[in-house]
Scaffold this motif. Structure first.
Motif: not given
Length: 703
Positions: A413-416, A420-421, A584-587
């Motif tokens: 779930h975290l990867d998805r 998306i973000k 912005l760097f954390s996705y």
């Protein structure tokens, strides 16, 4: 009395017939004259009152229109169409309860009145009575399947019901019947925005504006698209274009206030939100926006009242306002009240996915928690949630599975959610790294020595800097528990002060002493009114590490606390958190690791030039292992006598508006130390970017 005391002695029916004929022919003065003559003879004549109501409405006099139409419908002989028109004018004024009553009277009088059923369907839609609205509009659609307006209205109700496929089909059917239908283009734009198809959405909204340059909703939808893309300047541009011809539009005022909140201009946002409420006192969205503006200014009781008003008014924002109230209570530290507020919202909106997501930080999940099944089902349901809700669900489920020690499902779930973000934001890791290396090169020993006394003299500011999720909130809470220290939270005051002088860091080498002093004074002017009697003010904006070299030059007495934490624990915590702000760097794991190393390089460079008496570094793990020693070190560093309250930081009553809102309400715990090792198998891109050899993890110490 049937006759006029004028030449020709025409009857009242004949006068009314002529009045309506003049109105339909565009001869308003003659129509108004005849209608008023009728009222001189028969003051309660409903047909004349109705005509004057239509005229007042057409000429932008809504209060007068309501007065005439109410008087017309007071007559027992008033036709169903008059009641339907009253319903529509009431709806446009936000008087949804009265509007529904008038519309129901209209269809009761004439069950075949298409306009009456249509108006009732739209009123029920705006009142949040969506199942009843759907029934009305499906009935109308069956009666007039070739009417594009009905398909458009039906699409709006489907959208509010989150039946996005059905909504899209309705809008496209409306456009198939009427390709140049601006409202359908505008509504399709809003739907496409929810689906994350921003470029298509913008094209549809622009088409709507081209077809009808005064279609307010199209401008609002175009602004929402730009907000979703984080393009706030463009959003304000579209709202300004709307307000150029509709300066008192409540929706535009509320949307503008929301953008101003996001761009950290809360005072301007508050003024705008207050204006929206003044213009439309019965508009639930205006009150909800006012609550958010008050919340941004820490006016918490007033914000709670505004959320209550928004929830009490008819409309479709009740769930949103009730949820916002619960989240504010959580920020204020009243967890029990927040949980009760979430429960009340769920009682009114059973199995609400948005409430279930919103309360994720109030609980620690077990594998059998029913919320997990509910959120999983929402993602697999035939009726898909909006893209934003899908993202929120993935992050919430990631947290739930991390709590319940299911790494595989957590990272699924975290990867998805992060993907998306990441698709929405614009971020260039290489340029960001170059910028940080440029900052490091700017603050040389020579520059620091030359301007070390140039800044505004104040020992009140204390800056806590570092990566997000590195313990900055914990350190602030310890300090803010001291009687003479005010924790101001994450302020953008320094960034605004720097932006007001020039480009950073490009222009710094050209600055003189007065430029540095001007930035310092600008910063102080923004924070002086915050707890003016506190001896120290803590500014806990983690990203101020970018300005750490500048701080001693603009504020010669300021102190800097650099918070550090295990690199992988820090990055994992960032990756697993659905931030309210934009990190912005954390996705993406690889970009997150690269950013961390660039940050690390910058801080290593600045460590060599920052004044030793004004700069310390605090490791999260040391605070966890020996709270008292580190707390005493912090208080000594800021130059104040010890206060035992600093050891009971979790009992301190203050608003915490960060991702750590729940953690700082608890005593020190050690479970977050080295937690990444349990999930190492799912952190490959991050570990690689951080330069950690995954093959030797069993032997290695935490990074």
């Amino acid at each position: 009395m049937n006759n006029f005391p004028f030449a020709n002695q025409i009857t009242i029916p004949e006068a009314l017939k002529r009045a309506y004929a003049h109105w339909n022919a565009g001869q308003a003065p003659m129509a108004e004259q005849l209608a008023r003559q009728v009222l001189q003879m028969a003051p309660y004549q409903p047909d004349a009152l109705h005509l004057l109501g239509l005229m007042a409405h057409a000429y932008g006099k809504p209060d007068l229109a309501l007065d005439y139409l109410r008087r017309a419908c007071a007559a027992t002989t008033a036709s169903a169409s008059y009641c339907s028109n009253l319903a529509e004018v009431c709806r446009q004024q936000g008087l949804l309860t009265e509007a529904e009553k008038a519309a129901r009277r209209a269809v009761a009088q004439d069950p075949n009145l298409i306009a009456g059923w249509t108006n009732l369907g739209i009123i029920l839609q705006e009142s949040g009575k969506l199942d009843a609205s759907l029934e009305c509009l499906q009935r109308v659609c069956a009666l007039q399947p070739a009417n594009p307006e009905i398909h458009n209205n039906l699409g709006n109700t489907y959208k509010l019901l989150n039946q996005l496929d059905a909504a899209q089909a309705s809008y496209r059917q409306a456009l198939a019947l009427h390709p140049n239908y601006p409202e359908a283009h505008s509504n399709l734009a809003f739907l496409l925005c929810d689906l994350g198809r921003f470029d298509e959405a913008a094209v549809a909204a622009e088409m709507a504006i081209e077809l009808n340059p005064h279609l307010a909703d199209a401008y609002l939808n175009l602004a929402e698209i730009e907000i979703s893309r984080l393009r706030y300047v463009d959003a304000l541009r579209h709202l300004n274009a709307l307000m150029a011809f509709a300066p008192q539009h409540p929706g535009a005022l509320a949307a503008r206030a929301q953008v101003l909140i996001k761009t950290e201009r809360p005072q301007d946002a508050l003024a705008c939100a207050r204006q929206a409420v003044s213009v439309a006192p019965d508009n639930a969205r205006a009150h909800n926006t006012l609550g958010r503006a008050l919340q941004a200014l820490d006016q918490h009781e007033q914000a709670l009242n505004s959320f209550d008003q928004a929830a009490a008014l008819p409309g479709t924002v009740t769930e949103e306002a009730m949820t916002a109230r619960a989240l504010l209570l959580l920020e204020m530290g009243d967890k029990e009240a927040a949980i009760a507020a979430f429960d009340r919202t769920l009682a009114q909106f059973p199995e609400s996915i948005r409430v279930t997501m919103a309360r994720v930080d109030t609980k620690t999940y077990r594998a059998d928690d029913p919320d997990i099944a509910l959120m999983e089902a929402a993602l697999t349901h035939a009726i898909k949630p909006t893209l934003n809700d899908q993202m929120g669900l993935h992050f919430a489920l990631g947290k739930a599975y991390l709590d319940s020690a299911n790494s595989e499902r957590a990272f699924y779930h975290l990867d998805r959610g992060n993907a998306i973000k990441r698709d929405v934001v614009v971020y260039d890791a290489e340029k960001t790294g170059q910028w940080m290396r440029q900052i490091a090169a700017t603050f040389t020993p020579e520059l620091m020595d030359k301007f070390r006394r140039a800044g505004a003299a104040s020992d009140r500011p204390v800056f806590i800097v570092g990566m997000p999720r590195s313990g900055t909130t914990l350190v602030e809470q310890i300090l803010a528990s001291h009687a003479d220290i005010f924790g101001a939270g994450e302020l953008s005051a320094l960034r605004f002060a720097v932006d007001g002088v020039g480009s950073f860091p490009d222009d710094v080498a050209r600055w003189g002493a007065e430029d540095f002093a001007r930035v310092g004074r600008a910063y102080l002017s923004r924070v002086d009114d915050l707890a003016p009697h506190a001896l120290r003010l803590v500014d806990k904006m983690p990203a101020n590490f970018l300005y750490a070299g500048l701080i001693p030059l603009v504020l010669s007495g300021a102190r800097i606390i650099h918070c550090r934490r295990d690199a992988v624990d820090t990055c994992l915590s960032c990756y697993s958190k659905h931030f309210a702000g934009e990190q912005l760097f954390s996705y993406r794991q690889d970009e997150l690791g690269v950013f961390y190393r660039d940050y690390q390089f910058l801080m290593e460079s600045l460590r060599e030039v920052l004044p030793q008496d004004r700069f310390i570094e605090v490791d999260y793990e040391d605070v966890v292992d020996d709270l008292e020693a580190q707390a005493r070190r912090l208080i000594a560093f800021v130059g104040l006598p010890w206060d035992d309250a600093c050891l009971d930081f979790h009992k301190t009553s203050r608003v915490v508006r960060t991702a750590s809102v729940s953690q700082v309400r608890q005593p020190i715990y050690t479970t977050s130390k080295g937690r990444w090792r349990r999930h190492a198998a799912y952190l490959g891109p991050l570990l690689s970017a951080l330069g950690i050899d995954q093959s030797s993890l069993d032997k290695a110490e935490p990074a």
